[in-house]
Design an enzyme around this catalytic site. Sequence first.
Site, PDB file in Angstrom:
ATOM      1  N   CYS A 197      14.616  55.944  20.766  1.00 46.09           N
ATOM      2  CA  CYS A 197      14.165  57.078  20.330  1.00 46.09           C
ATOM      3  C   CYS A 197      12.762  57.139  20.016  1.00 46.09           C
ATOM      4  O   CYS A 197      12.204  55.975  19.476  1.00 46.09           O
ATOM      5  CB  CYS A 197      14.901  57.664  19.247  1.00 46.09           C
ATOM      6  SG  CYS A 197      16.492  57.894  19.329  1.00 46.09           S
TER       7      CYS A 197
ATOM      8  N   ARG B 251      11.365  54.735  25.180  1.00 47.65           N
ATOM      9  CA  ARG B 251      12.272  54.525  24.102  1.00 47.65           C
ATOM     10  C   ARG B 251      13.458  55.102  24.057  1.00 47.65           C
ATOM     11  O   ARG B 251      14.484  54.946  23.247  1.00 47.65           O
ATOM     12  CB  ARG B 251      11.516  54.533  22.661  1.00 47.65           C
ATOM     13  CG  ARG B 251      10.321  53.547  22.484  1.00 47.65           C
ATOM     14  CD  ARG B 251       9.702  54.051  21.148  1.00 47.65           C
ATOM     15  NE  ARG B 251      10.447  53.756  20.043  1.00 47.65           N
ATOM     16  CZ  ARG B 251      10.681  52.489  19.420  1.00 47.65           C
ATOM     17  NH1 ARG B 251      10.086  51.511  19.685  1.00 47.65           N
ATOM     18  NH2 ARG B 251      11.645  52.382  18.388  1.00 47.65           N
TER      19      ARG B 251
ATOM     20  N   TRP C 167      17.675  58.688  22.429  1.00 42.46           N
ATOM     21  CA  TRP C 167      18.431  57.741  23.224  1.00 42.46           C
ATOM     22  C   TRP C 167      19.814  57.879  22.489  1.00 42.46           C
ATOM     23  O   TRP C 167      19.886  57.828  21.236  1.00 42.46           O
ATOM     24  CB  TRP C 167      18.130  56.552  23.073  1.00 42.46           C
ATOM     25  CG  TRP C 167      18.992  55.337  23.713  1.00 42.46           C
ATOM     26  CD1 TRP C 167      18.785  55.087  25.278  1.00 42.46           C
ATOM     27  CD2 TRP C 167      19.887  54.559  23.366  1.00 42.46           C
ATOM     28  NE1 TRP C 167      19.879  54.223  25.493  1.00 42.46           N
ATOM     29  CE2 TRP C 167      20.562  53.775  24.384  1.00 42.46           C
ATOM     30  CE3 TRP C 167      20.502  54.614  22.112  1.00 42.46           C
ATOM     31  CZ2 TRP C 167      21.515  53.013  24.295  1.00 42.46           C
ATOM     32  CZ3 TRP C 167      21.655  53.546  21.800  1.00 42.46           C
ATOM     33  CH2 TRP C 167      22.149  52.750  22.723  1.00 42.46           C
TER      34      TRP C 167
ATOM     35  N   ASN D 243      15.524  58.496  13.690  1.00 41.59           N
ATOM     36  CA  ASN D 243      15.711  57.566  14.627  1.00 41.59           C
ATOM     37  C   ASN D 243      16.787  56.438  13.709  1.00 41.59           C
ATOM     38  O   ASN D 243      16.315  56.217  12.628  1.00 41.59           O
ATOM     39  CB  ASN D 243      14.470  56.884  15.200  1.00 41.59           C
ATOM     40  CG  ASN D 243      14.759  55.623  15.839  1.00 41.59           C
ATOM     41  OD1 ASN D 243      16.050  55.470  16.382  1.00 41.59           O
ATOM     42  ND2 ASN D 243      13.728  54.979  16.556  1.00 41.59           N
ATOM     43  N   GLY D 244      18.031  56.205  14.401  1.00 37.83           N
ATOM     44  CA  GLY D 244      18.544  55.126  13.754  1.00 37.83           C
ATOM     45  C   GLY D 244      20.185  55.923  13.578  1.00 37.83           C
ATOM     46  O   GLY D 244      20.430  56.657  14.201  1.00 37.83           O
TER      47      GLY D 244
ATOM     48  N   GLU E 177      18.399  35.811  34.562  1.00 39.01           N
ATOM     49  CA  GLU E 177      17.494  36.838  34.510  1.00 39.01           C
ATOM     50  C   GLU E 177      17.455  37.721  35.820  1.00 39.01           C
ATOM     51  O   GLU E 177      17.090  38.888  35.567  1.00 39.01           O
ATOM     52  CB  GLU E 177      16.018  36.046  34.071  1.00 39.01           C
ATOM     53  CG  GLU E 177      14.907  37.059  34.036  1.00 39.01           C
ATOM     54  CD  GLU E 177      14.916  38.258  32.976  1.00 39.01           C
ATOM     55  OE1 GLU E 177      15.795  38.324  32.080  1.00 39.01           O
ATOM     56  OE2 GLU E 177      14.143  39.073  33.099  1.00 39.01           O
TER      57      GLU E 177
ATOM     58  N   LYS F 208      17.858  41.623  35.935  1.00 38.97           N
ATOM     59  CA  LYS F 208      16.951  42.773  36.257  1.00 38.97           C
ATOM     60  C   LYS F 208      17.495  43.463  37.214  1.00 38.97           C
ATOM     61  O   LYS F 208      17.280  44.631  37.366  1.00 38.97           O
ATOM     62  CB  LYS F 208      15.740  42.055  37.119  1.00 38.97           C
ATOM     63  CG  LYS F 208      14.730  41.382  36.045  1.00 38.97           C
ATOM     64  CD  LYS F 208      14.006  42.246  35.230  1.00 38.97           C
ATOM     65  CE  LYS F 208      14.300  42.671  33.944  1.00 38.97           C
ATOM     66  NZ  LYS F 208      14.355  41.658  32.887  1.00 38.97           N
TER      67      LYS F 208
ATOM     68  N   GLU G 262      19.783  46.118  35.902  1.00 39.02           N
ATOM     69  CA  GLU G 262      19.208  46.972  35.089  1.00 39.02           C
ATOM     70  C   GLU G 262      18.639  48.302  35.539  1.00 39.02           C
ATOM     71  O   GLU G 262      18.658  49.421  35.206  1.00 39.02           O
ATOM     72  CB  GLU G 262      18.255  46.459  34.065  1.00 39.02           C
ATOM     73  CG  GLU G 262      18.644  45.837  32.997  1.00 39.02           C
ATOM     74  CD  GLU G 262      17.439  45.387  31.968  1.00 39.02           C
ATOM     75  OE1 GLU G 262      16.624  44.372  32.581  1.00 39.02           O
ATOM     76  OE2 GLU G 262      17.249  45.732  30.911  1.00 39.02           O
TER      77      GLU G 262
ATOM     78  N   HIS H 127      34.147  26.438  40.266  1.00 38.51           N
ATOM     79  CA  HIS H 127      35.201  26.911  39.145  1.00 38.51           C
ATOM     80  C   HIS H 127      35.568  28.193  39.196  1.00 38.51           C
ATOM     81  O   HIS H 127      36.274  28.405  38.201  1.00 38.51           O
ATOM     82  CB  HIS H 127      34.795  26.244  37.788  1.00 38.51           C
ATOM     83  CG  HIS H 127      34.566  24.627  38.056  1.00 38.51           C
ATOM     84  ND1 HIS H 127      35.221  23.800  37.982  1.00 38.51           N
ATOM     85  CD2 HIS H 127      33.295  24.094  37.936  1.00 38.51           C
ATOM     86  CE1 HIS H 127      34.926  22.685  38.032  1.00 38.51           C
ATOM     87  NE2 HIS H 127      33.414  22.923  38.030  1.00 38.51           N
TER      88      HIS H 127
ATOM     89  N   LYS I 135      14.146  50.789  25.538  1.00 38.30           N
ATOM     90  CA  LYS I 135      13.388  49.503  25.513  1.00 38.30           C
ATOM     91  C   LYS I 135      13.570  48.826  24.359  1.00 38.30           C
ATOM     92  O   LYS I 135      13.753  47.425  24.560  1.00 38.30           O
ATOM     93  CB  LYS I 135      11.985  49.825  25.546  1.00 38.30           C
ATOM     94  CG  LYS I 135      10.932  48.957  25.318  1.00 38.30           C
ATOM     95  CD  LYS I 135      10.612  48.392  27.016  1.00 38.30           C
ATOM     96  CE  LYS I 135       9.754  46.965  26.938  1.00 38.30           C
ATOM     97  NZ  LYS I 135      10.327  46.285  28.153  1.00 38.30           N
TER      98      LYS I 135
HETATM   99  O1  M6R Z   1      12.231  43.634  22.364  1.00 42.25           O
HETATM  100  P1  M6R Z   1      13.403  42.587  22.574  1.00 42.25           P
HETATM  101  O2  M6R Z   1      12.869  41.299  23.442  1.00 42.25           O
HETATM  102  O3  M6R Z   1      13.831  41.841  21.193  1.00 42.25           O
HETATM  103  O4  M6R Z   1      14.291  43.187  23.570  1.00 42.25           O
HETATM  104  C1  M6R Z   1      15.748  42.453  23.863  1.00 42.25           C
HETATM  105  C2  M6R Z   1      16.223  43.021  24.959  1.00 42.25           C
HETATM  106  O5  M6R Z   1      16.837  44.370  24.456  1.00 42.25           O
HETATM  107  C3  M6R Z   1      15.588  43.232  26.237  1.00 42.25           C
HETATM  108  O6  M6R Z   1      15.118  41.854  26.765  1.00 42.25           O
HETATM  109  C4  M6R Z   1      16.382  43.943  27.116  1.00 42.25           C
HETATM  110  O7  M6R Z   1      17.496  42.862  27.678  1.00 42.25           O
HETATM  111  C5  M6R Z   1      15.668  44.255  28.559  1.00 42.25           C
HETATM  112  N1  M6R Z   1      15.872  45.481  28.929  1.00 42.25           N
HETATM  113  C6  M6R Z   1      15.601  43.499  29.575  1.00 42.25           C
HETATM  114  O8  M6R Z   1      14.878  43.813  30.589  1.00 42.25           O
END
Ligand code: M6R
Length: 602
Positions: free
Chosen positions: A2, A27, A74, A100-101, A475, A479, A482, A498, A597
Site C-alpha cells: 500500500c 507498493r 494491496w 496500511n497494515g 534467483e 524473476k 514473478e 534425485h 514491492k
Molecule cells: O525489501 P526486501 O529486500 O526485504 O524484500 C524482500 C522480498 O520481498 C523481495 O526480494 C521480493 O522477493 C522481490 N519481489 C523479488 O524480486
Amino acid sequence: MCGIVGYVGFRPASAVILDGLKRLEYRGYDSAGLAVKANGRLEVLKRAGKLSVLAEALASHALPGSLGVGHTRWATHGAPTDPNAHPHLTEKGDIAVIHNGIIENYLPLKEGLLARGHTFSSETDSEVLAHLIEEKYRGDLAEAVRLALSEAYGAYALVVAHRDHEEIVVARTVSPLVIGLGEGENFVASDVPALLPYTRRVIFLHDGDMAIVTREGVAVTDLAGNSVEREVVMVDWSLEAAEKGGYPHYMLKEIYEQPRVLENTLGGRLQEAGVTLGLGLEPTRYDKVHIVACGTAYYAAWVGKYLLEALARVPVEIEVASEYRYRDPVVDGKTLAICISQSGETIDTLEAIREAKRKGAGTLGVINAKGSSITREVDDTLYIHAGPEIGVASTKAYIAMLAAMAMLAVWMGRAKGTLEEKAVRELLAEMRRLPRLVEETLEQRPHIAHIAEKYHQAQDYLFLGRHIQAPTAYEGALKLKEISYIHAEAYPAGEMKHGPIALIDERLPVVVLATHSPFYEKTVSNIQEVRARGGRVIAVATEGDTEVGKFAQDVIYVPKVHPLLAPVVSVVPLQLLAYETAVCLGRDVDQPRNLAKSVTVE
Ligand code: M6R
C-alpha cells in the site's frame, strides 16, 4: 504494501496526491482512492483497479482543495473493490481514514461498533479505525486518534483527515511513514519517492510515533501525546533516479543501471589490500553467522554464505526470515546476525533480526533504504547504495547486495586473518572489474530476447546451478515466475538426479549456470544428462568456452570472472531472460499480479 500520500499546503492536493501515488504504485496497485477537504467537506473518490482508473475518474470529477490524503491498495482484508478501497469515510462524512497494515483485533472491535449502531460500508479491517476515531472525537482529532489506537493492535501506518481541521494526523507502528518538510506545505508518504519532486528534507517516523501535520509545521509525539524529537534527514536520492528515464519499464532501467550501482556500492570502499566499510562491529567477537532475508534478498544471503565461509572461514547459517523468527534459533553473544533487505521494511526480516537481538546476537543490516525501520534496530548498517528501486522484481538491489556481501567477506577474512594479502589483492582487482563486466553482459540483450521469444510459450522452466551459482539459479527462477507467471523451479544441479530429472522432456527449457569454476565439468555432465532425456538447454557459460555449445541448444556467454564473483555477472542474463519473456507474453512487468514491492504484513 500500500502506498500512502498526504498533503497540506497551497497546491491542488489532488494533483500532488495523484503524482505521489504514481511514484508509489509499486507498493500496491489493486485499487486506489483519495479524499480532499474543500469548503468544510471531505470529497472522496475511490476506484478498484490500477491508479490510471482513478486518474480517469478524477479528470471528469475534479476535487478542489489543498489538504488531502490518498492511497493505493494491496488487498489483505476484502477484495479489491470500490468500497474496500481507501480512504474510509465515517457515515457523517466528517473523518477520512487511510491505513496500511493489519488491525489484528478488528473483528471484536467491529462487533462492538456494530452493537453500538455503526454501519460499515467495506469488508476491511481498516474501516474500524474510522468508526473508533469518530466515537472518540470531542473536537481534538489527535486525541481521538490516540484513544482509538489505544484499543486497536496490529500494524499500522495511519493517516487521518477531518473536515473541520486544517491538519493531517498520522501514526505508525510497524508500517513505514515518512514526513516531507516544505515551505508553507508539508507531506506524508509511505516511501521517499513520493516526496522527491517537492522536498529532500524528511522525518522518518519511528514505531509508536504520532504526528500532527499542518501547513506551518509538524509536531511529533508518542502515542501518549508526549512530544518527541525526531531528526530531519536529507535524502540523497535524485528525482531522475526514481523515474523511468525513457525506458519502457522501471525493471529494464534498473537492469541497465547495474554497472553504475556496482560503482556506488564498491566506490570508496575498496583499498589497495583491504576493504573499508566504516562498521563498528568487531568480527573476531563472533564464531558463527546467521543471515536472514526474504525473496531475492534471501538468495543474496545464500551467496553471502559461500563468500563468508570461503573467505572468513566462519560457519554461516542462512534462513528465510519468516521461518527463523518462529523456530527458536540457537543464538548467543558470539553470533553475528545479518539481515539483508532492499526496503529495510520487510516485516519478516525485521522480526527475525529482533529475535536474534533478543537472544544476544550482534546485528548487522545490509540495507538499501536509508532511515528504514531495520536500520534503526540493528547495531550497524552496511548500505548497499543501489538508489531507489521501483520495479517490483528486484534487480539492481540484488547485484548491490552481492557486492556488499563480497566486501563484507573480505573485510571479515582480513580481520580474522583467514585471508592472505595476495588473495585479497586478487579478489579486489576482480571486484573493480565488475561494473565493466556487467556492462559487457548487458550487450547480450538482443541474443537473450531471441531466446526468450523462442521459449516464451513454455509452461515450465527448470534452473540449475552448482555451489555459489545455485542461488543464481533460484534467483533466475524467481524473476521468471514473478513477471512472466511461467512456473519455474530451481535446484542445485547435483540434486537433479534425485527427482527433478523426471520432469525433463522436449518441452522443458532447462537453464544451466555452467560458468568457469572448479565444478564446471560436473555441470557439463548435468547438461548432457538433460540432453539425453530430450530437454532443451539454455546455458550460461564463460566467454571462450568451447564445450558447452556442443550440448546446449542456446548459450549465453558472460565474461570470465573469479568464480566467487560469478553470481554478479551471471544473474544479468537471467534478469533479461525473465524481462524479455514477460514482454513477449504482454505481462505488466513493473506491476506483476498479486505482488507488492515491500511486504510489511506477515
Ligand atoms: O525489501 P526486501 O529486500 O526485504 O524484500 C524482500 C522480498 O520481498 C523481495 O526480494 C521480493 O522477493 C522481490 N519481489 C523479488 O524480486
